[in-house]
Design an enzyme around this catalytic site. Structure first.
Site, mmCIF file in Angstrom:
data_model
loop_
_atom_site.group_PDB
_atom_site.id
_atom_site.type_symbol
_atom_site.label_atom_id
_atom_site.label_comp_id
_atom_site.label_asym_id
_atom_site.label_seq_id
_atom_site.Cartn_x
_atom_site.Cartn_y
_atom_site.Cartn_z
ATOM 1 N N HIS A 169 -4.579 -22.880 46.055
ATOM 2 C CA HIS A 169 -3.416 -23.626 46.537
ATOM 3 C C HIS A 169 -3.426 -25.036 45.966
ATOM 4 O O HIS A 169 -4.478 -25.676 45.972
ATOM 5 C CB HIS A 169 -3.432 -23.712 48.067
ATOM 6 C CG HIS A 169 -2.293 -24.533 48.603
ATOM 7 N ND1 HIS A 169 -1.005 -24.046 48.645
ATOM 8 C CD2 HIS A 169 -2.247 -25.803 49.069
ATOM 9 C CE1 HIS A 169 -0.215 -24.984 49.143
ATOM 10 N NE2 HIS A 169 -0.940 -26.065 49.394
ATOM 11 N N GLY A 182 0.839 -1.197 0.000
ATOM 12 C CA GLY A 182 0.000 0.000 0.000
ATOM 13 C C GLY A 182 0.871 1.242 0.000
ATOM 14 O O GLY A 182 1.904 1.276 0.665
HETATM 15 P P1 FAD Z 1 4.205 -5.677 12.217
HETATM 16 O O1 FAD Z 1 3.846 -6.879 12.994
HETATM 17 O O2 FAD Z 1 5.620 -5.507 11.814
HETATM 18 O O3 FAD Z 1 3.268 -5.675 10.936
HETATM 19 C C1 FAD Z 1 3.399 -4.765 9.920
HETATM 20 C C2 FAD Z 1 2.838 -5.367 8.665
HETATM 21 O O4 FAD Z 1 2.707 -4.346 7.694
HETATM 22 C C3 FAD Z 1 3.698 -6.452 8.032
HETATM 23 O O5 FAD Z 1 2.905 -7.547 7.676
HETATM 24 C C4 FAD Z 1 4.277 -5.776 6.797
HETATM 25 O O6 FAD Z 1 4.504 -6.686 5.724
HETATM 26 C C5 FAD Z 1 3.146 -4.836 6.439
HETATM 27 N N1 FAD Z 1 3.544 -3.682 5.637
HETATM 28 C C6 FAD Z 1 4.544 -2.805 5.868
HETATM 29 N N2 FAD Z 1 4.536 -1.834 4.941
HETATM 30 C C7 FAD Z 1 3.509 -2.107 4.115
HETATM 31 C C8 FAD Z 1 2.974 -1.472 2.980
HETATM 32 N N3 FAD Z 1 3.477 -0.330 2.534
HETATM 33 N N4 FAD Z 1 1.914 -2.039 2.371
HETATM 34 C C9 FAD Z 1 1.372 -3.195 2.827
HETATM 35 N N5 FAD Z 1 1.825 -3.824 3.906
HETATM 36 C C10 FAD Z 1 2.882 -3.285 4.543
HETATM 37 N N6 FAD Z 1 6.114 -8.724 20.870
HETATM 38 C C11 FAD Z 1 5.394 -9.186 21.911
HETATM 39 O O7 FAD Z 1 4.519 -8.462 22.407
HETATM 40 N N7 FAD Z 1 5.592 -10.446 22.415
HETATM 41 C C12 FAD Z 1 6.529 -11.272 21.899
HETATM 42 O O8 FAD Z 1 6.689 -12.399 22.373
HETATM 43 C C13 FAD Z 1 7.313 -10.814 20.818
HETATM 44 N N8 FAD Z 1 8.250 -11.601 20.255
HETATM 45 C C14 FAD Z 1 8.968 -11.142 19.207
HETATM 46 C C15 FAD Z 1 9.966 -11.966 18.681
HETATM 47 C C16 FAD Z 1 10.728 -11.532 17.627
HETATM 48 C C17 FAD Z 1 11.778 -12.434 17.065
HETATM 49 C C18 FAD Z 1 10.480 -10.250 17.063
HETATM 50 C C19 FAD Z 1 11.262 -9.768 15.893
HETATM 51 C C20 FAD Z 1 9.505 -9.428 17.576
HETATM 52 C C21 FAD Z 1 8.754 -9.858 18.669
HETATM 53 N N9 FAD Z 1 7.784 -9.050 19.243
HETATM 54 C C22 FAD Z 1 7.060 -9.505 20.313
HETATM 55 C C23 FAD Z 1 7.495 -7.706 18.732
HETATM 56 C C24 FAD Z 1 6.243 -7.738 17.840
HETATM 57 O O9 FAD Z 1 6.448 -8.671 16.803
HETATM 58 C C25 FAD Z 1 5.962 -6.364 17.276
HETATM 59 O O10 FAD Z 1 5.913 -5.414 18.318
HETATM 60 C C26 FAD Z 1 4.643 -6.358 16.535
HETATM 61 O O11 FAD Z 1 4.654 -7.278 15.472
HETATM 62 C C27 FAD Z 1 4.335 -4.966 15.984
HETATM 63 O O12 FAD Z 1 3.116 -5.000 15.330
HETATM 64 P P2 FAD Z 1 2.784 -3.988 14.132
HETATM 65 O O13 FAD Z 1 1.405 -4.335 13.718
HETATM 66 O O14 FAD Z 1 3.084 -2.616 14.554
HETATM 67 O O15 FAD Z 1 3.816 -4.337 12.981
#
Ligand code: FAD
Ligand code: NAI
Length: 472
Positions: free
Chosen positions: A451, A122
């Site tokens: 408990h 997007g």
């Molecule tokens: P994201 O999950 O990064 O999603 C963003 C989405 O937008 C992606 O699918 C991407 O492809 C899409 N996107 C980006 N730009 C565009 C575009 N221009 N057009 C269309 N689509 C687009 N957090 C926890 O709370 N608990 C955990 O146990 C945990 N474990 C983790 C383990 C690892 C290894 C990692 C790397 C992270 C972990 N996190 C955890 C952090 C968590 O994954 C993130 O905080 C969370 O995914 C953020 O959510 P978000 O929706 O902001 O972004």
């Protein structure tokens, strides 16, 4: 012809897909755009969390913990395991199945909530009469309300890009095909400890190099110390206060030159290197220039307390904005923004966002640490209770760690709870609820806890605030 929606969400991670669902529940026509592809090129909504973050890491943490238990701890229970073997390919395939179940679940939720899903990137195209034009491939969408939830990407060391073969981000770290003999990690943060634990349990010799002189600086010091003791005992080698130098990657593996805390030149030779030094907000390909969406110097979208950007009708949530990079924080912001669009009072309490590190022992906390309270000059009382004195922990055979509760010296309001030990991830929920209701430590101390349960340690920590533990 442009397709019109009330709300378009860009990004289908935990922030975006939850924002889309809540917006649909509130009666809006909603589209969600996400570009993540599965191995076959099909849609894989759920973002970092579902595809290369929370979910797959927890799947591997679980599998590797089973292996560790069978290998080292079943014998304590009188269970003898002979001929134990490891099938890494099967373990990874199971992890992939768990991921797919989550991807499919989100696609189902889109259908159930009548959300139109677009698979692709997007981008902003322009704005006319208060409505934003967006593109996804050949399609054009229009909406007056846009929620940007484009997440974050792993940060690489300068001059050392990820090749996902030898130098791995979280993505490659979750699909190493065979247990490396020697594994190096740079950054002893959340990913460093979780992924380091996975591969150590499976038999790798793991060394974690951390730049800061303190271990888990954001965690309550007493809790971090206890966790470090446990990791040391497990053989997870963590070197603090290092300065990373040249990194050379070749057929034989990776060589990392660094200076240790004493200033001595060192080198670490490993088969694979995971770089886990934090993440950067992602706005790649979003074409923010077309509408003048403001970013800060880190590349994060600038938002106020309500997730409003500098553009009317454009909101941003989750990892792409300020605040902790946590899935549940992203989700809460998504719900709050949808409710604000509907004219309601969406609300996120940043003081009660729990943190969990899913190592063994688990580390979980909510609210302020003892060092933060000291720094703020706040008068507080502290109560701790060790799992060693908890009946359920003894029965489980897992008595590492403690619960620590911090309460205001005068009002007794709970200011923070810090746990290191078994099922800390689950135990912290009670403490979050207590803090949301502005409970006192006495409230927890007077509530009946089952408990034998680990939650009795939380009650006892509350009793400890007034120095009246019953079982210690
Ligand atoms: P994201 O999950 O990064 O999603 C963003 C989405 O937008 C992606 O699918 C991407 O492809 C899409 N996107 C980006 N730009 C565009 C575009 N221009 N057009 C269309 N689509 C687009 N957090 C926890 O709370 N608990 C955990 O146990 C945990 N474990 C983790 C383990 C690892 C290894 C990692 C790397 C992270 C972990 N996190 C955890 C952090 C968590 O994954 C993130 O905080 C969370 O995914 C953020 O959510 P978000 O929706 O902001 O972004
Ligand atoms: P992090 O911020 O947790 O840890 C990064 C570590 O790397 C820090 O200790 C930092 O001091 C160190 N570091 C930074 N630059 C360095 C350098 N040049 N040399 C040596 N050390 C250096 O980041 P991480 O582990 O990459 O995870 C990213 C984020 O993903 C986390 O902050 C968290 O928000 C999220 N996450 C959450 C999980 C959970 O909730 N259980 C699990 C995994 C990730």
């Amino acid at each position: 012809m442009s397709k019109q929606f009330d709300v378009v969400v860009i990004g289908g991670g935990p922030g975006g897909y939850i924002a889309a669902i809540r917006s649909a529940q509130l009666g809006f026509s909603v589209a969600c755009i996400d570009e993540w592809k599965n191995a076959k090129g099909g849609p894989a909504p759920g973002g970092t969390c579902t595809n290369v973050g929370c979910i797959p890491s927890k799947a591997l943490l679980q599998s590797s913990e089973h292996y560790e238990q069978a290998n080292h701890h079943f014998a304590d229970h009188g269970i003898e395991v002979k001929g134990l073997s490891l099938d890494v390919a099967k373990m990874l395939a199971r992890k992939d199945t768990v991921v797919k179940q989550n991807n499919d679940g989100i696609l189902y939720l889109f259908k159930k909530n009548k959300i139109t899903f677009f698979h692709g990137r997007g981008a902003f195209k322009g704005v006319a009469n208060g409505a934003y034009q967006l593109t996804v491939g050949e399609e054009e969408l229009t909406a007056k309300q846009v929620i940007v939830a484009t997440g974050s990407n792993a940060r690489a060391l300068p001059g050392t890009p990820f090749d996902e073969e030898n130098i791995l981000s979280n993505d490659g770290a979750l699909r190493v095909g065979a247990v490396p003999k020697k594994l190096g990690l740079i950054g002893a943060g959340v990913i460093g400890l979780e992924m380091g634990s996975v591969w150590r349990r499976l038999g790798a010799e793991v060394t974690v190099l951390e730049g800061l002189p303190t271990f888990l600086g954001a965690v309550d010091e007493q809790i971090a110390k206890e966790a470090k003791k446990a990791f040391d005992k497990q053989g997870l080698k963590i070197e603090l206060g290092v300065k990373i130098g040249d990194i050379k990657s070749g057929k034989k593996g990776v060589s990392v030159a660094y200076t240790n805390a004493k200033g001595e030149a060192q080198s670490l030779d490993v088969d694979k290197l995971i770089v886990s030094i934090g993440r950067v907000p992602n706005t790649i390909g979003l074409n923010v220039e077309a509408v003048g969406l403001q970013l800060d110097e880190r590349g994060a979208i600038v938002v106020d307390d309500e997730c409003k950007t500098n553009l009317p009708g454009v909101w941003a949530i989750g990892d792409v904005v300020r605040g902790p990079m946590l899935a549940h924080k992203a989700e809460e912001e998504g719900v709050a923004v949808a409710e604000r669009i509907a004219g309601q009072h969406g609300h996120v309490n940043f003081n009660t966002i729990p943190w969990v590190i899913y190592t063994n022992p688990e580390i979980a906390w909510v609210g302020q640490t003892e060092q933060q309270l000291k720094q703020a000059g706040r008068a507080y009382k502290a109560g701790t209770f060790p799992f060693l004195a908890n009946g359920r922990a003894r029965a489980l055979g897992d008595t590492t760690g403690m619960v620590k509760m911090l309460a205001d010296a005068t009002t007794d309001e709970i200011l923070g709870v810090h746990i290191v030990g078994p099922m800390a991830s689950e135990l912290i929920a009670e403490c979050v609820v207590a803090m949301e209701f502005r409970a006192s430590s006495e409230d927890i101390a007077r509530i009946c806890h089952a408990h034998p349960s680990l939650s009795e340690a939380t009650k006892e920590a509350a009793l400890a605030v007034e120095k009246r533990t019953l079982n210690f």
